[in-house]
Design a protein around this motif. Structure first.
Motif, PDB file in Angstrom:
ATOM      1  N   SER A  66       0.824  -1.197   0.000  1.00  0.00           N
ATOM      2  CA  SER A  66       0.000   0.000   0.000  1.00  0.00           C
ATOM      3  C   SER A  66       0.864   1.256   0.000  1.00  0.00           C
ATOM      4  N   SER A  67       0.493   2.249  -0.823  1.00  0.00           N
ATOM      5  CA  SER A  67       1.246   3.494  -0.877  1.00  0.00           C
ATOM      6  C   SER A  67       0.986   4.362   0.343  1.00  0.00           C
ATOM      7  N   ASP A  71      -4.284   2.827   4.254  1.00  0.00           N
ATOM      8  CA  ASP A  71      -5.000   1.976   3.302  1.00  0.00           C
ATOM      9  C   ASP A  71      -4.472   0.546   3.282  1.00  0.00           C
ATOM     10  N   HIS A 155      -5.241  -4.507  -0.453  1.00  0.00           N
ATOM     11  CA  HIS A 155      -5.183  -3.165   0.108  1.00  0.00           C
ATOM     12  C   HIS A 155      -6.374  -2.336  -0.377  1.00  0.00           C
ATOM     13  N   ASN A 156      -6.683  -1.294   0.358  1.00  0.00           N
ATOM     14  CA  ASN A 156      -7.742  -0.368  -0.028  1.00  0.00           C
ATOM     15  C   ASN A 156      -7.182   0.651  -1.028  1.00  0.00           C
ATOM     16  N   HIS A 157      -7.846   0.756  -2.198  1.00  0.00           N
ATOM     17  CA  HIS A 157      -7.388   1.676  -3.243  1.00  0.00           C
ATOM     18  C   HIS A 157      -8.502   2.678  -3.527  1.00  0.00           C
ATOM     19  N   SER A 158      -8.501   3.727  -2.730  1.00  0.00           N
ATOM     20  CA  SER A 158      -9.527   4.754  -2.902  1.00  0.00           C
ATOM     21  C   SER A 158      -9.220   5.710  -4.039  1.00  0.00           C
ATOM     22  N   ASP A 159      -8.017   5.614  -4.611  1.00  0.00           N
ATOM     23  CA  ASP A 159      -7.603   6.526  -5.670  1.00  0.00           C
ATOM     24  C   ASP A 159      -7.672   5.889  -7.050  1.00  0.00           C
ATOM     25  N   ASN A 160      -8.530   4.885  -7.246  1.00  0.00           N
ATOM     26  CA  ASN A 160      -8.607   4.194  -8.525  1.00  0.00           C
ATOM     27  C   ASN A 160      -8.913   5.145  -9.682  1.00  0.00           C
ATOM     28  N   HIS A 163      -5.935   6.545 -11.455  1.00  0.00           N
ATOM     29  CA  HIS A 163      -5.002   5.605 -12.071  1.00  0.00           C
ATOM     30  C   HIS A 163      -5.715   4.758 -13.128  1.00  0.00           C
ATOM     31  N   ARG A 166      -4.304   1.206 -13.941  1.00  0.00           N
ATOM     32  CA  ARG A 166      -4.187   0.179 -12.907  1.00  0.00           C
ATOM     33  C   ARG A 166      -4.765  -1.167 -13.355  1.00  0.00           C
TER      34      ARG A 166
END
Length: 222
Positions: A66-67, A71, A155-160, A163, A166
């Protein structure tokens, strides 16, 4: 029922990462610490390609994490946290399996085309292991890519929305895993040598790493 085990997440994930690096480092040691009196292009190609593959897997592992720490799978949900931990077992299995396969390929390449009756200078190597070295490398690499993709998804990717590349990256990684599963059966050793096979795999892994680098730093509208 709503309690969590208190852990220092940054330190915990760093320890897991170092564990994977140690496994990959053992693979590097296996392909570079052998003495030989024969030097040929195939040997150099196998060693260089194996190093690129191992370095690429190290990069993909840390890109799969996770970045943002909030998340992370462990903090996002109990189930995702449990699965994140257990995913490291098949991941480490794939690393050890890959190291064994690359060790066998490296040993065969040092014979420079003079292999007779499976006589390879590898500890406890037998004819079955030598004959199946391409299966070991390809299947372990495929398993590694699949597990890395599962870790990323946990992981949680709320910024899809930021991106758009992705999903393409995930499909490319899954596609490369499928190719790795198919190659040992569809492409026999008589048609494609070990050196050529590893060179192709190393270029594919390197391309996936570059695409992952671009995807992770992609800014929507930029």
């Amino acid at each position: 029922p709503f309690g969590f085990v208190p852990i220092h997440l940054e330190h915990y994930t760093e320890r897991l990462g170092l564990f994977i690096i140690i496994g990959l480092g053992e693979g590097v040691d296996d392909i570079t610490s052998k003495h030989t009196e024969n030097y040929c292009l195939d040997m150099y190609t196998v060693v260089a390609s194996a190093f690129v593959i191992l370095f690429g897997l190290k990069t993909l592992y840390f890109d799969s994490d996770s970045s943002h720490i909030d998340d992370h799978a462990i903090r996002w949900h109990r189930l995702s946290g449990i699965m994140y931990n257990w995913m490291h077992l098949p991941l480490m299995l794939s690393v050890a399996w890959l190291g064994s396969g690359l060790n066998l390929m490296s040993a065969v390449s040092r014979e420079c085309g003079e292999l007779h009756d499976g006589e390879v200078e590898v500890e406890e190597a037998d004819e079955v292991a030598v004959a199946n070295r391409r299966y070991y490398v390809c299947y372990s690499l495929a398993l590694n890519l699949i597990v890395l993709e599962l870790i990323f998804i946990l992981h949680n990717h709320s910024d899809n929305a930021q991106h758009p590349l992705r999903k393409l990256k995930l499909w490319l990684q899954l596609g490369l895993a499928a190719v790795c599963f198919a190659v040992p059966t569809l492409v026999p050793e008589e048609i494609v040598s070990d050196a050529s096979l590893l060179l192709f795999l190393s270029l594919a892994v390197a391309a996936l790493v570059m695409f992952s680098f671009i995807e992770a730093r992609w800014i929507y509208g930029g």
